[in-house]
Design a protein around this motif. Structure first.
Motif, PDB file in Angstrom:
ATOM      1  N   GLU A 114      -8.637  -5.362 -11.916  1.00  0.00           N
ATOM      2  CA  GLU A 114      -9.547  -4.691 -10.975  1.00  0.00           C
ATOM      3  C   GLU A 114      -9.087  -4.909  -9.543  1.00  0.00           C
ATOM      4  O   GLU A 114      -9.070  -3.990  -8.720  1.00  0.00           O
ATOM      5  CB  GLU A 114     -10.980  -5.209 -11.139  1.00  0.00           C
ATOM      6  CG  GLU A 114     -11.948  -4.542 -10.156  1.00  0.00           C
ATOM      7  CD  GLU A 114     -13.347  -5.126 -10.169  1.00  0.00           C
ATOM      8  OE1 GLU A 114     -13.717  -5.801 -11.155  1.00  0.00           O
ATOM      9  OE2 GLU A 114     -14.079  -4.894  -9.184  1.00  0.00           O
ATOM     10  N   LEU A 115      -8.679  -6.153  -9.250  1.00  0.00           N
ATOM     11  CA  LEU A 115      -8.225  -6.461  -7.897  1.00  0.00           C
ATOM     12  C   LEU A 115      -7.009  -5.630  -7.513  1.00  0.00           C
ATOM     13  O   LEU A 115      -6.784  -5.346  -6.340  1.00  0.00           O
ATOM     14  CB  LEU A 115      -7.864  -7.947  -7.803  1.00  0.00           C
ATOM     15  CG  LEU A 115      -9.036  -8.884  -7.622  1.00  0.00           C
ATOM     16  CD1 LEU A 115      -8.576 -10.321  -7.737  1.00  0.00           C
ATOM     17  CD2 LEU A 115      -9.670  -8.651  -6.264  1.00  0.00           C
ATOM     18  N   SER A 116      -6.222  -5.250  -8.525  1.00  0.00           N
ATOM     19  CA  SER A 116      -4.972  -4.559  -8.232  1.00  0.00           C
ATOM     20  C   SER A 116      -5.125  -3.047  -8.168  1.00  0.00           C
ATOM     21  O   SER A 116      -4.154  -2.343  -7.942  1.00  0.00           O
ATOM     22  CB  SER A 116      -3.940  -4.902  -9.307  1.00  0.00           C
ATOM     23  OG  SER A 116      -4.013  -6.258  -9.640  1.00  0.00           O
ATOM     24  N   LEU A 117      -6.360  -2.570  -8.397  1.00  0.00           N
ATOM     25  CA  LEU A 117      -6.590  -1.122  -8.345  1.00  0.00           C
ATOM     26  C   LEU A 117      -6.102  -0.519  -7.038  1.00  0.00           C
ATOM     27  O   LEU A 117      -6.154  -1.157  -5.993  1.00  0.00           O
ATOM     28  CB  LEU A 117      -8.090  -0.843  -8.425  1.00  0.00           C
ATOM     29  CG  LEU A 117      -8.721  -0.656  -9.783  1.00  0.00           C
ATOM     30  CD1 LEU A 117     -10.223  -0.698  -9.637  1.00  0.00           C
ATOM     31  CD2 LEU A 117      -8.285   0.661 -10.385  1.00  0.00           C
ATOM     32  N   GLN A 134       0.821  -1.217   0.000  1.00  0.00           N
ATOM     33  CA  GLN A 134       0.000   0.000   0.000  1.00  0.00           C
ATOM     34  C   GLN A 134       0.853   1.264   0.000  1.00  0.00           C
ATOM     35  O   GLN A 134       0.382   2.331  -0.390  1.00  0.00           O
ATOM     36  CB  GLN A 134      -0.923   0.011   1.216  1.00  0.00           C
ATOM     37  CG  GLN A 134      -1.791  -1.209   1.264  1.00  0.00           C
ATOM     38  CD  GLN A 134      -3.270  -0.889   1.276  1.00  0.00           C
ATOM     39  OE1 GLN A 134      -3.675   0.199   0.889  1.00  0.00           O
ATOM     40  NE2 GLN A 134      -4.079  -1.826   1.709  1.00  0.00           N
ATOM     41  N   LYS A 149      -8.377  -1.242   0.673  1.00  0.00           N
ATOM     42  CA  LYS A 149      -8.337  -2.702   0.590  1.00  0.00           C
ATOM     43  C   LYS A 149      -8.932  -3.377   1.827  1.00  0.00           C
ATOM     44  O   LYS A 149      -8.731  -4.562   2.044  1.00  0.00           O
ATOM     45  CB  LYS A 149      -6.897  -3.171   0.357  1.00  0.00           C
ATOM     46  CG  LYS A 149      -6.272  -2.566  -0.914  1.00  0.00           C
ATOM     47  CD  LYS A 149      -6.128  -3.590  -2.012  1.00  0.00           C
ATOM     48  CE  LYS A 149      -6.008  -2.990  -3.409  1.00  0.00           C
ATOM     49  NZ  LYS A 149      -4.680  -2.623  -3.800  1.00  0.00           N
ATOM     50  N   GLY A 150      -9.666  -2.632   2.640  1.00  0.00           N
ATOM     51  CA  GLY A 150     -10.340  -3.225   3.797  1.00  0.00           C
ATOM     52  C   GLY A 150     -11.483  -4.121   3.347  1.00  0.00           C
ATOM     53  O   GLY A 150     -11.943  -4.040   2.205  1.00  0.00           O
ATOM     54  N   SER A 167      -6.985   1.174  -4.187  1.00  0.00           N
ATOM     55  CA  SER A 167      -8.275   1.441  -3.558  1.00  0.00           C
ATOM     56  C   SER A 167      -8.163   1.075  -2.091  1.00  0.00           C
ATOM     57  O   SER A 167      -7.155   0.545  -1.657  1.00  0.00           O
ATOM     58  CB  SER A 167      -9.358   0.581  -4.209  1.00  0.00           C
ATOM     59  OG  SER A 167      -9.040  -0.786  -4.035  1.00  0.00           O
ATOM     60  N   ALA A 197     -17.463  -2.288  -3.024  1.00  0.00           N
ATOM     61  CA  ALA A 197     -16.821  -1.528  -4.106  1.00  0.00           C
ATOM     62  C   ALA A 197     -17.569  -1.673  -5.426  1.00  0.00           C
ATOM     63  O   ALA A 197     -18.041  -2.747  -5.773  1.00  0.00           O
ATOM     64  CB  ALA A 197     -15.384  -2.010  -4.267  1.00  0.00           C
ATOM     65  N   GLU A 212     -11.952   4.403 -12.902  1.00  0.00           N
ATOM     66  CA  GLU A 212     -11.222   3.150 -12.652  1.00  0.00           C
ATOM     67  C   GLU A 212     -11.226   2.263 -13.893  1.00  0.00           C
ATOM     68  O   GLU A 212     -10.220   1.643 -14.234  1.00  0.00           O
ATOM     69  CB  GLU A 212     -11.830   2.414 -11.457  1.00  0.00           C
ATOM     70  CG  GLU A 212     -11.508   3.082 -10.129  1.00  0.00           C
ATOM     71  CD  GLU A 212     -12.233   2.444  -8.949  1.00  0.00           C
ATOM     72  OE1 GLU A 212     -11.705   2.500  -7.837  1.00  0.00           O
ATOM     73  OE2 GLU A 212     -13.334   1.894  -9.150  1.00  0.00           O
ATOM     74  N   THR A 225     -14.194  -3.208   0.249  1.00  0.00           N
ATOM     75  CA  THR A 225     -14.034  -4.096  -0.905  1.00  0.00           C
ATOM     76  C   THR A 225     -15.346  -4.807  -1.216  1.00  0.00           C
ATOM     77  O   THR A 225     -15.699  -5.006  -2.370  1.00  0.00           O
ATOM     78  CB  THR A 225     -12.926  -5.124  -0.622  1.00  0.00           C
ATOM     79  OG1 THR A 225     -11.747  -4.420  -0.239  1.00  0.00           O
ATOM     80  CG2 THR A 225     -12.618  -5.943  -1.842  1.00  0.00           C
TER      81      THR A 225
END
Ligand SMILES: Nc1ncnc2c1ncn2[C@@H]1O[C@H](COP(=O)(O)OP(=O)(O)O)[C@@H](O)[C@H]1O
Ligand SMILES: [Mg+2]
Lengths: 391, 286
Positions: free
Chosen positions: B141-144, B118, B148-149, B146, B156, B162, B153
């Motif tokens: 998308e997972l790697s955006l 992060q 990450k909690g 953002s 989201a 995005e 998530t």
């Protein structure tokens, strides 16, 4: 009908498939069975006996337990061999409530103490039985106790990065330890005999047809809620993270997800579903005893999920219903043979149906529409063009 | 009796310490990704790193400084400790001694893998690691970048910006056509690019790339070289590689690792003329 069925099986690549059509079928079938029980005369060809209703209700509880295991195993790769523990704890919480509803109608006629406590010569109710005569309080305990246990267990196990076989063994140990504890009379849960001889729930007689039908319908409704909620979770970005954790946990960590936290909360969610299933199970079968904690029970659940097809939600439900139906039939003929049957079933499914019955549909379809189905041909084409472009 | 009183007063002290009005409990402090301080032009400080596995010294008093915006190549024989160094920087492995600072203010050894990610440090593994059961698009998308909690998530939704960002990265890594393909169905080279793309999604400050061209065709290698070069400047990139030709084609500064410490550092020409390096490499060849 066939289009409905194919729409259920259709997108086997995606998490969850489509649950809505399946939930509809489930609800219509349960309502239909209930109506046939209530409104057709006994002895008529269409009549569904109360015995059958109770049996189906029991199957639905198992289906919910299987769903809980699928959520954690199928999607997150955590093979829990101890989910029977959460199921049993939920069941015990409900059992304690039902026990206290008996009041002075027990054999010893003690208005406060359940029979087994009188028998043990106890003078007052242990502290953990206090409040369990209130339905709302008991229902909170159904969720809270297994939920907290799952949280603590998951927190300790996942934070120290225990995975794979070791984790599975720990879950077995958990349920085994609880079984031994609940077998003891001093624990205050009725020891060996467990809790039984229930009379009524919220004032309704547990033996009456209507109560049984209502319990059956509530089970179907809550199973549907669990299916839809799980489907929603698995289709959200959180679901993608969960799949990512299953397939490559360290990659997920290195893109910034605290994977332990995801695993812990999914484990708690799954444990709560199992606990609710247990709480619905007890009033329908009329007893809860430490046998429910036995390690073999938890292993059976995993086989139901494997038979139905893991990582599909619906597969878990279908697997639980079919295997338990088979069990009922089989044990009527040859009770000792069942475990061998189950073992053989597991081996066969692992060897020939790695994706379970849900995957079988896809396999058959591919077979009949030629060696390369339309979708795989498409994939190949795009990858070819890409290679051409990059060269 | 005295002992009990003592304990009570101690417990009271601890409690009042816990409830101090002038402080916020650590778990209530909002997580703010700290700003990295690069006023000295150095983005990564690795000093005096030692690490042994059962007596075998994988890292031996290793010192390394990486400037902000640099493209640095790390070379060295198999077992020189290159991957282990990356493990330490990204929080996977704790060293026995030494320090690793991100900028002059952030101690990386205090942080876990996800926190380091992060902060803006992305890592590509030696073996391509993508989420094979999910589509290329989902992988990105997972790697955006953002929150990450768990709850954010769960709730989201992809915003248009995005989606635009995902398209941009698909363009950079040349996988537009494969966006809805399962990542598991990609070729080896495409998986490598997808993994680099996943790192780019998070808009990282520092990219650690472990052997990106291993097993690639010459054309793929060439494309990868272009890709990495286009990233440097705006980002800092550390590339581990065996392929000398590849290193020559991209690197301005090269660091040679040998038995867990730095043997030489300089331009490719300097390195190839370096006596120690020649000795070690010739010694290995013989
Ligand atoms: N987890 C580990 N346990 C024991 N030895 C290890 C471990 N990781 C790396 N090593 C050893 O450390 C040395 C450096 O490995 P590595 O960093 O992977 O080298 P490379 O420069 O080829 O990437 C090797 O000799 C390897 O065997
Ligand atoms: Mg390596």
């Amino acid at each position: 009908m066939s289009s409905l069925i194919s729409s259920i099986f259709a997108n086997r690549g995606q998490p969850g498939g489509r649950v809505m059509p399946f939930v509809m079928i489930l609800l219509v079938a349960t309502v239909l069975a209930s109506c046939l029980n209530l409104f057709t005369p006994e002895g008529s060809a269409l009549h569904v006996s109360t015995y059958t209703i109770t049996l189906l209700g029991k199957y639905l509880c198992y289906a919910m337990l299987a769903l809980a295991v699928d959520v954690i195993w199928g999607y997150c790769g955590i093979l829990s061999l101890g989910h029977g523990a959460f199921f049993a704890l939920g069941g015990y919480a409900m059992g304690m409530y039902l026990m206290r509803q008996i009041g002075d109608r027990g054999v010893y006629g003690n208005p406060i103490l359940p029979d087994f406590m009188v028998f043990l010569d106890w003078q007052e109710l242990p502290w953990f039985w206090l409040g369990m005569d209130q339905f709302w309080f008991a229902m909170i305990m159904v969720i809270l106790v297994p939920g907290i246990l799952a949280y603590v267990f998951g927190f300790l196990a996942f934070r120290s990065r225990v995975t794979g076989v070791y984790l599975s063994i720990m879950t077995q140990a958990l349920t085994y330890a609880l079984m031994l504890a609940f077998f003891r009379n001093e624990m205050g849960f009725g020891g060996n005999n467990g809790l039984t001889d229930f009379k009524d729930i919220l004032g309704f007689d547990l033996q009456s047809d209507t109560t049984r039908i209502v319990l059956f319908l509530i089970t179907a409704a809550l199973l549907s809620v669990a299916l839809v909620t799980s489907h929603w979770i698995m289709n959200s970005r959180m679901g993608k993270v969960i799949l990512a954790v299953r397939d490559s946990e360290s990659r997920a960590r290195f893109i910034g997800y605290k994977t332990e936290t995801y695993k812990v909360w999914l484990f708690v969610y799954s444990a709560v579903i199992a606990a609710v299933a247990g709480a619905l199970y007890v009033p329908q079968v009329g007893i809860i005893n430490p046998g429910e904690f036995s390690p073999i029970n938890s292993i059976e659940v995993v086989i139901w999920v494997a038979v139905g097809g893991r990582g599909t939600l619906i597969g878990a439900v279908v697997g639980a219903l079919l295997v338990n139906y088979a069990k009922t039939r089989f044990t009527a003929i040859l009770p000792e043979g069942w475990l061998f049957m189950l073992g053989a079933l597991f081996v066969l499914v692992t060897l020939y149906l790695p994706k379970g019955l849900m995957g079988l549909y896809g396999q058959l379809k591919d077979k009949f529409s030629g060696p390369s189905g339309p979708s795989s041909a498409n994939d190949r084409k795009t990858s070819d063009t890409a290679e051409g472009a990059s060269a | 009796m005295n002992m009990i009183e003592e304990r009570v007063s101690k417990a009271r002290e601890q409690a009042s310490e816990f409830f101090r009005p002038d402080q916020v409990w650590p778990f209530l402090v909002p997580d703010q990704p700290q700003q990295v301080d690069v006023s000295k032009q150095v983005l990564l400080y690795v000093e005096g790193l030692n690490l042994s596995f059962d007596g075998f010294k994988a890292l031996n008093d290793l010192n390394l400084y990486i400037n902000d915006g640099e493209l640095r190549c790390l070379i060295g024989a198999n077992g020189a400790g290159k991957t282990t160094l990356m493990d330490v920087i990204t929080g996977k492995t704790q060293p026995d001694s030494g320090t690793v600072y991100f900028g002059s203010n952030i101690n990386l050894l205090d942080r876990s893998e996800d926190e380091i990610a992060q902060l803006g440090i992305g890592r590509k593994f030696q073996k391509p690691t993508v989420f094979e059961a999910q589509t290329v698009f989902d992988n990105l998308e997972l790697s955006l970048k953002s929150n990450k909690g768990v709850i954010p998530t769960l709730l989201a939704r992809l915003s248009p910006t995005e989606i635009q960002r995902i398209d941009e990265v698909l363009n950079i890594i040349g996988l537009q056509e494969q966006r809805f393909m399962l990542a598991g169905a990609l070729s080896h080279g495409q998986k490598q690019w997808l993994e680099i793309g996943m790192l780019l999604m998070a808009d990282p400050r520092l990219l650690l790339v472990d052997e990106p061209v291993a097993g690639m065709t010459p054309q793929e290698t060439e494309r990868t070289a272009e890709l990495l070069q286009s990233l440097a400047g705006e980002r800092t990139v550390i590339v581990v590689e065996h392929d000398m030709e590849f290193v020559r084609s991209i690197a301005r500064t090269v660091t040679v690792l040998h038995q867990g410490s730095v043997l030489a550092e300089g331009t490719m020409d300097q390195i190839q003329a370096n006596k120690d390096v020649i000795e070690v490499y010739l010694g290995e060849d013989a």
